[in-house]
Design a protein around this motif. Structure first.
Motif, mmCIF file in Angstrom:
data_model
loop_
_atom_site.group_PDB
_atom_site.id
_atom_site.type_symbol
_atom_site.label_atom_id
_atom_site.label_comp_id
_atom_site.label_asym_id
_atom_site.label_seq_id
_atom_site.Cartn_x
_atom_site.Cartn_y
_atom_site.Cartn_z
ATOM 1 N N ASP A 1 0.806 -1.218 0.000
ATOM 2 C CA ASP A 1 0.000 0.000 0.000
ATOM 3 C C ASP A 1 0.842 1.274 0.000
ATOM 4 O O ASP A 1 0.332 2.339 -0.326
ATOM 5 N N THR A 2 2.102 1.171 0.398
ATOM 6 C CA THR A 2 2.919 2.387 0.405
ATOM 7 C C THR A 2 3.078 2.961 -0.995
ATOM 8 O O THR A 2 3.406 4.128 -1.163
ATOM 9 N N LEU A 3 2.854 2.112 -1.977
ATOM 10 C CA LEU A 3 2.988 2.596 -3.362
ATOM 11 C C LEU A 3 1.870 3.557 -3.748
ATOM 12 O O LEU A 3 2.011 4.343 -4.678
ATOM 13 N N LEU A 4 0.778 3.432 -3.024
ATOM 14 C CA LEU A 4 -0.398 4.205 -3.393
ATOM 15 C C LEU A 4 -0.051 5.693 -3.506
ATOM 16 O O LEU A 4 0.632 6.253 -2.663
ATOM 17 N N HIS A 5 -0.537 6.307 -4.544
ATOM 18 C CA HIS A 5 -0.349 7.735 -4.838
ATOM 19 C C HIS A 5 1.085 8.102 -5.174
ATOM 20 O O HIS A 5 1.430 9.278 -5.221
ATOM 21 N N SER A 6 1.924 7.126 -5.370
ATOM 22 C CA SER A 6 3.315 7.446 -5.722
ATOM 23 C C SER A 6 3.429 7.808 -7.187
ATOM 24 O O SER A 6 2.638 7.365 -8.012
ATOM 25 N N ILE A 7 4.459 8.600 -7.447
ATOM 26 C CA ILE A 7 4.859 8.831 -8.823
ATOM 27 C C ILE A 7 6.054 7.926 -9.075
ATOM 28 O O ILE A 7 7.040 7.975 -8.338
ATOM 29 N N LEU A 8 5.958 7.088 -10.072
ATOM 30 C CA LEU A 8 7.059 6.189 -10.386
ATOM 31 C C LEU A 8 7.629 6.559 -11.751
ATOM 32 O O LEU A 8 6.892 6.870 -12.676
ATOM 33 N N VAL B 1 0.414 5.815 -9.324
ATOM 34 C CA VAL B 1 -0.258 4.626 -8.805
ATOM 35 C C VAL B 1 -1.558 5.059 -8.146
ATOM 36 O O VAL B 1 -1.558 5.760 -7.143
ATOM 37 N N SER B 2 -2.666 4.663 -8.722
ATOM 38 C CA SER B 2 -3.930 5.115 -8.152
ATOM 39 C C SER B 2 -4.590 4.047 -7.297
ATOM 40 O O SER B 2 -5.471 4.337 -6.498
ATOM 41 N N HIS B 3 -4.184 2.807 -7.470
ATOM 42 C CA HIS B 3 -4.769 1.754 -6.633
ATOM 43 C C HIS B 3 -3.854 0.536 -6.619
ATOM 44 O O HIS B 3 -3.283 0.191 -7.649
ATOM 45 N N VAL B 4 -3.723 -0.060 -5.441
ATOM 46 C CA VAL B 4 -2.915 -1.283 -5.359
ATOM 47 C C VAL B 4 -3.775 -2.375 -4.764
ATOM 48 O O VAL B 4 -4.412 -2.190 -3.726
ATOM 49 N N ASP B 5 -3.808 -3.517 -5.437
ATOM 50 C CA ASP B 5 -4.563 -4.654 -4.924
ATOM 51 C C ASP B 5 -3.596 -5.804 -4.711
ATOM 52 O O ASP B 5 -3.232 -6.523 -5.640
ATOM 53 N N LYS C 1 -2.345 -6.863 -8.441
ATOM 54 C CA LYS C 1 -2.596 -5.914 -9.537
ATOM 55 C C LYS C 1 -2.452 -4.494 -9.017
ATOM 56 O O LYS C 1 -2.539 -4.239 -7.819
ATOM 57 N N MET C 2 -2.274 -3.610 -9.933
ATOM 58 C CA MET C 2 -2.105 -2.219 -9.562
ATOM 59 C C MET C 2 -2.747 -1.379 -10.670
ATOM 60 O O MET C 2 -2.571 -1.657 -11.852
ATOM 61 N N THR C 3 -3.503 -0.376 -10.268
ATOM 62 C CA THR C 3 -4.074 0.521 -11.271
ATOM 63 C C THR C 3 -3.182 1.733 -11.382
ATOM 64 O O THR C 3 -2.838 2.353 -10.375
ATOM 65 N N ILE C 4 -2.790 2.038 -12.580
ATOM 66 C CA ILE C 4 -1.885 3.173 -12.776
ATOM 67 C C ILE C 4 -2.463 4.162 -13.783
ATOM 68 O O ILE C 4 -3.307 3.809 -14.600
ATOM 69 N N LEU C 5 -1.975 5.347 -13.670
ATOM 70 C CA LEU C 5 -2.288 6.353 -14.676
ATOM 71 C C LEU C 5 -1.034 6.493 -15.536
ATOM 72 O O LEU C 5 0.053 6.789 -15.019
ATOM 73 N N SER C 6 -1.186 6.232 -16.797
ATOM 74 C CA SER C 6 -0.037 6.290 -17.696
ATOM 75 C C SER C 6 -0.263 7.422 -18.703
ATOM 76 O O SER C 6 -1.381 7.642 -19.129
#
Lengths: 674, 445
Positions: free
Chosen positions: B379-386, B410-414, B419-424
């Motif tokens: 969950d720490t990935l949530l809202h991160s910019i990668l 990263v908009s959602h981590v499951d 799985k992870m929802t990202i904005l690309s």
């Protein structure tokens, strides 16, 4: 963001709306729509529906480009799309085929031919799909062949993409052709314009106004740069903006400016002077100086009508008039007028004119009547050396005009002028653009950077005031782009750059228009190796994905626009004019070019009443593509020049076929639109 | 927000306040526009420039969330539509010295051209909020007027002038800098109005160089190497030279970094902006070096202190801009679901993982500042910019110094489904599998 659930209907609607732009054979639009189709492959069904619907419902002359889009999607995206298109392909194709003119028919046939053997050699559509179409076609063709000459003699509008690409390179001949083309098309355009305007108005209502307004504001600005010549400069904003655009000048005109009485007297004087000069001009029509003075005076009178002058300026104008009146013989005034070189005018027509004709049929045609005319105002030869004006600066109309421009009056006015010219077209020619006339600095005062005193890189010297530094970044660069304020030098180099710059604006604006409704996204950055090796022209145009090439020349020209490509283009154009009569022997006629193994493009020549192969030469009884043959010859020559001893110069064909760069060239030239 | 006084017409909600300002020659009109409001500016007559970019007459420029100075050399009349939070005219500006600086650089370029040498390499240093970025912009814009194509090196990871906060970039400035966009932005699939640049991007991931000095140095070194390689090939850029913008470097770490950058980029002109002590220190430091000039310039009175909230907001906006573009030119990023198995996420530097108090006693926290640590997705990935690295393998040498091709959010981590929802920024699958995590987080608003 809810991408997971795509609303197919809205995709269909959107795509259908985008398709409204595809009313002529435009590679960028097709490319773009293809990309959209690829990006929305999930919604392929909706997109296919939209395309089929568009083909079904659009006017016959718009069907071909949509079919090209279908073709492009099939070849470049393929997959699902092939399957979906296959279902109705017979219907779609035949509907199109039966409703278009003969010239278009042959293009459709070429499209069909490429489906049988796609760019890779594999059929794009299976023979089950293309077979029935072919069968129907051949039946019809037999009928057509029998009365071919009658049909062929009809005037038809034939937009050859190669020819269009040539226009893009500012070629004069194609420009003239374009004019003719436009004249022919006029009648059609009236119709088209009306249709599209309606469509666009509806679209506008739906779209967020912000986007479109950006586009049109810019277009309007571009226009203001050119439209000081109502009869000459084709207005170039897309007409889907016309309605909005037209509002602007009207508003401006409604703000009636009543000059103060002092100024009104001046105005009368000015008009009297103009009259006097015009009478003189009638007697001495060859006196260009006099004419340019008239132009200046006309500008002045515009200023007087439109803007309020300060007391000082009025004083100056008055003195100027006094000096004019003192000169009993107008010929003595010659010296001042001579400096009127209006470089931006030919620039504009050269750089703006031709691309307009590309979009000829639709995109940038606000009014059907605006046919580009080369130059209504006679250009004073710019090569005449300018003698030092013997009179005081006050007597120099240029100085005054420059003074006025410094106050922003004249530039403003010329914009107004442009708009006036735009709304009330077909007036008498209005004066050439004032900016180039008046911003030309007195050369002696502007120094180059090296002409200035050397500024030491010490804190003290940097803080000190130095003479002439501001002029280096302003007056030394008199050509200013009206759209973005960027400046270029007054010499030939600056002119060329300004031309290129305006072309670039034009392309940008056009692309903005084309794409404003469609989804855009940020590109990935380049890798460091690419960054190290890429250059300006690459980066500037990286926005255009080199997705597929209908014709290498066209693409490069649109995206790159550098000289070599333009040259290639011109060359291609020349070769295109090289034709060979289609041999009677059907076997020989169906043979492809032995060099590139591609089929020849045949077309009906009205004047010769013959079927001809385009871009072809016959050498020793064998027909080659003119371009291929010339390349082969050139290669041979190069090989000779390089004096490669061990490999004795191989025969033309063998070498070409083996050469790797040629192979890499091949996919770039599907015979479809070239 | 308060409304201004003179010559305004306010008829309805939609009708905006519009008024004219007349500027004398060499005066500057300074105005600030809050985030969320827009102000339109139009040049009626005369000439005017914004950070060196001349604006065209009659064209409307739109600003939002900006602090802008419009300067005129010849005098001008402008029209402002909308409400500025601050607006005033100033007549004391350092513009003369800035222009002199440009002329001096231009003379260096001419000299370099005739001798076939490298053009001036300028580095602008100074504390925060003295207008370093504005001065870089001005010098670049002026250079553009002479047909130069200088490289702009942004070492201020706080700001992310052309791309994202946390980046170190080098960008060939080959066309006019758009006044509306701030510094222009990187290329899109769309024809943006005027500015799209092609930056080379390294991801440092922190706002301040002192957070990981070693990494900062490694990345800047690689950046400098690439720049000099390009300068060898690119003749126009070679003559035009480079302009380096830096963050606020006035402490001891700052000095260290300045010297490091002077060495790796072969800087020959150091402009110290608005900081006497830094100037005298630099002048002393490079007294023996004939090839390095240290020049002092004063800061503009128009420079305002940007508080942390403003900086934060500007960063957030820059991130948003990366994905969504500007209001006048919107971009459509793409939200996709990706498999956590398909990607590997790394952080640089062990120290940044856990606070030292959480470590066993006696263990040195900073084992290596440049060590790559694999981040187990949670969950720490949530809202991160990668950042997406161009590297094709995870070996430290290549991954550490690789450029990045873009960023995802990263908009959602499951975790249960891996799985992870990202904005690309672009549709389609991720082009590369190695991602680098920095300290930047973002909330989509």
């Amino acid at each position: 963001m809810a991408n997971s659930e795509i609303d197919l209907e809205s995709v269909r609607q959107d795509y259908l709306a985008s398709l409204q732009d595809l009313t002529f054979n435009s590679k960028p639009i097709i490319t773009n729509l293809t990309i959209i189709a690829q990006e929305n492959i999930n919604a392929a069904r909706a997109i296919v529906q939209a395309i089929e619907e568009q083909i079904r419902t659009c006017p016959p002359q718009h069907k071909l480009p949509v079919l090209y889009l279908l073709d492009s999607i099939s070849k470049n995206v393929g997959g699902t799309y092939i399957m979906l298109f296959s279902r109705n392909l017979y219907q779609t194709f035949m509907d199109t085929y039966n409703s278009v003119e003969q010239a278009t028919k042959s293009k459709l046939e070429r499209v069909l031919a490429t489906w049988k053997s796609g760019p890779t050699g594999n059929p794009v559509y299976s023979s089950e799909v293309t077979g029935p179409i072919e069968k129907t076609l051949s039946k019809q063709q037999m009928r057509y062949q029998s009365r071919g000459s009658i049909d062929g003699g009809r005037t038809h509008i034939h937009i050859n993409p190669n020819f269009l690409s040539g226009i893009n390179s500012n070629s004069l001949t194609s420009y003239q052709q374009a004019q003719q083309l436009q004249q022919v098309q006029q009648v059609q355009q009236v119709q088209q314009v009306q249709q599209v305007q309606q469509v666009q108005q509806v679209q506008q209502a739906q779209q967020p106004i912000q986007q479109t307004s950006n586009v049109w504001v810019d277009a309007a600005r571009y226009n203001s740069g050119t439209s000081a010549f109502p009869a000459s400069a084709p207005t170039r904003q897309g007409f889907y903006n016309t309605t909005q655009f037209a509002n602007k000048p009207i508003i401006q005109q409604n703000q009636v400016f009543v000059p103060p009485p002092e100024q009104q007297r001046l105005l009368q004087e000015c008009q009297a002077l103009i009259l006097q000069r015009q009478q003189y001009a009638l007697r001495n029509p060859s006196d260009l100086q006099n004419q340019s003075q008239i132009v200046n005076l006309q500008q002045l009178s515009e200023v007087l009508q439109k803007a309020s002058l300060t007391v000082d300026q009025i004083q100056q104008v008055r003195q100027l008039f006094a000096s004019f009146n003192q000169m009993i013989n107008p010929a003595t005034v010659q010296a001042q007028g001579q400096s009127i070189i209006s470089p931006s005018f030919p620039n504009l027509t050269q750089s703006l004119g031709p691309p307009i004709s590309i979009t000829g049929s639709l995109i940038s045609q606000p009014h059907p009547g605006s046919i580009p005319v080369r130059s209504p105002v006679q250009q004073p030869p710019s090569s005449i050396p300018r003698p030092q004006p013997p009179h005081s600066l006050l007597a120099d109309p240029n100085a005054l005009v420059k003074n006025l421009i410094d106050f922003g009056l004249l530039t403003n006015t010329s914009t107004n002028l442009g708009n006036v010219g735009y709304t009330g077209r077909n007036n008498t020619p209005t004066p050439p653009p004032s900016n180039s006339v008046s911003t030309e600095p007195p050369l002696s005062t502007v120094k180059s950077v090296m002409g200035l005193e050397k500024i030491q890189l010490t804190s003290n010297d940097i803080q000190r005031k130095h003479e002439g530094v501001v002029a280096v970044i302003y007056d030394a660069l008199p050509r200013q782009c009206k759209q973005c304020g960027f400046r270029y030098s007054g010499d030939d180099e600056g002119k060329a750059k300004m031309d290129a710059h305006l072309d670039w604006h034009f392309r940008q604006n056009r692309r903005m228009k084309e794409k404003s409704k469609k989804a855009q996204s940020r590109s990935w950055f380049v890798s460091d190796e690419d960054w190290i090796h890429s250059r300006e022209s690459d980066t500037k145009n990286s926005a255009t994905p080199a997705f597929f090439d209908f014709d290498s020349g066209t693409t490069k020209n649109i995206t790159g626009g550098n000289n070599t490509n333009i040259q290639t283009n011109r060359r291609d154009e020349l070769f295109n004019e090289s034709t060979v009569i289609v041999p009677l022997d059907p076997e020989k006629a169906s043979k492809p070019c032995p060099i590139c193994q591609e089929k020849f493009q045949c077309f009906w020549n009205d004047t010769d009443e013959e079927w001809l192969f385009r871009n072809a030469v016959e050498v020793d009884g064998v027909i080659y593509h003119a371009t291929c043959h010339a390349d082969a010859l050139k290669n041979q020559e190069n090989a000779k020049l390089a004096e490669i001893e061990n490999t004795s110069s191989p025969p033309v064909l063998g070498k070409r076929k083996a050469s790797p760069e040629h192979i890499s060239d091949m996919p770039k030239r599907p015979a479809l639109i070239s | 927000m308060h409304s201004s006084a003179k010559g305004q017409t306010k008829t309805s909600q939609q009708e905006v306040v519009s008024k004219e300002w007349k500027l004398e020659p060499e005066h500057e009109f300074r105005f600030e526009v809050d985030f969320g409001t827009t102000v339109n500016l139009k040049l009626i007559s005369g000439t005017a420039e914004i950070f060196g970019t001349e604006i065209g007459i009659g064209h409307e420029y739109e600003f939002s969330g900006r602090k802008i100075a419009l300067f005129t050399w010849h005098g001008c009349t402008i029209e402002i539509k909308g409400t500025c939070s601050v607006e005033y005219v100033a007549n004391e500006t350092p513009m003369t010295s800035y222009l002199n600086m440009h002329i001096a650089l231009e003379q260096c370029r001419e000299a370099a051209k005739s001798k076939d040498e490298q053009g001036p390499k300028v580095m602008i240093v100074g504390p925060e909020d003295v207008g370093k970025t504005s001065l870089s912009k001005l010098l670049l814009s002026y250079a553009i007027r002479h047909g130069r194509q200088p490289l702009f090196i942004n070492l201020d990871s706080n700001e992310g002038s052309i791309t994202m906060p946390g980046t170190l970039t080098a960008t060939p400035i080959n066309h006019i800098i758009d006044v509306e966009e701030g510094f222009g932005s990187s290329a899109t699939t769309a024809p943006s109005f005027s500015s799209s640049f092609m930056p080379m991007v390294f991801y440092y991931g922190y706002p301040d160089p002192s957070e990981n000095v070693k990494l900062y140095k490694v990345l800047t070194k690689k950046l400098a190497d690439n720049v000099s390689r390009r300068l060898v090939e690119d003749e126009v850029a070679r003559v035009s030279g480079i302009v380096i913008d830096t963050g606020g470097l006035v402490d001891s770490t700052g000095y260290e970094i300045i010297q490091h950058c002077v060495d790796i980029f072969n800087v020959n002109i150091i402009i110290v902006l608005g900081h006497e002590r830094l100037y005298s220190d630099m002048a002393r430091l490079y007294k023996e070096r004939n090839d390095v000039n240290v020049v002092k310039l004063s800061k503009s009175g128009g420079v305002v202190n940007r508080d942390n909230a403003f900086r934060r907001q500007a960063q957030m906006r820059k991130i948003r801009e990366y994905f969504y573009g500007l209001p006048k030119f919107e971009l459509s990023p793409c939200s996709t679901l990706i498999n956590l198995n398909d990607i590997s996420i790394y952080r640089v530097g062990v120290g940044s993982l856990a606070p030292s108090s959480a470590l066993p006693i006696g263990i040195d926290r900073k084992v290596s500042e440049t060590q790559l640590v694999k981040v187990e997705p949670d969950d720490t990935l949530l809202h991160s910019i990668l950042a997406i690295s161009t590297a094709n393998n995870s070996d430290e040498q290549s991954l550490l110094v690789s450029t990045v091709i873009g960023f995802i959010y990263v908009s959602h981590v499951d975790i249960s489904k891996q799985k992870m929802t990202i904005l690309s920024p672009s549709p389609g699958r991720l082009p590369k599998q190695y991602l680098i995590m920095g300290s930047y987080k973002w909330m989509e608003s």
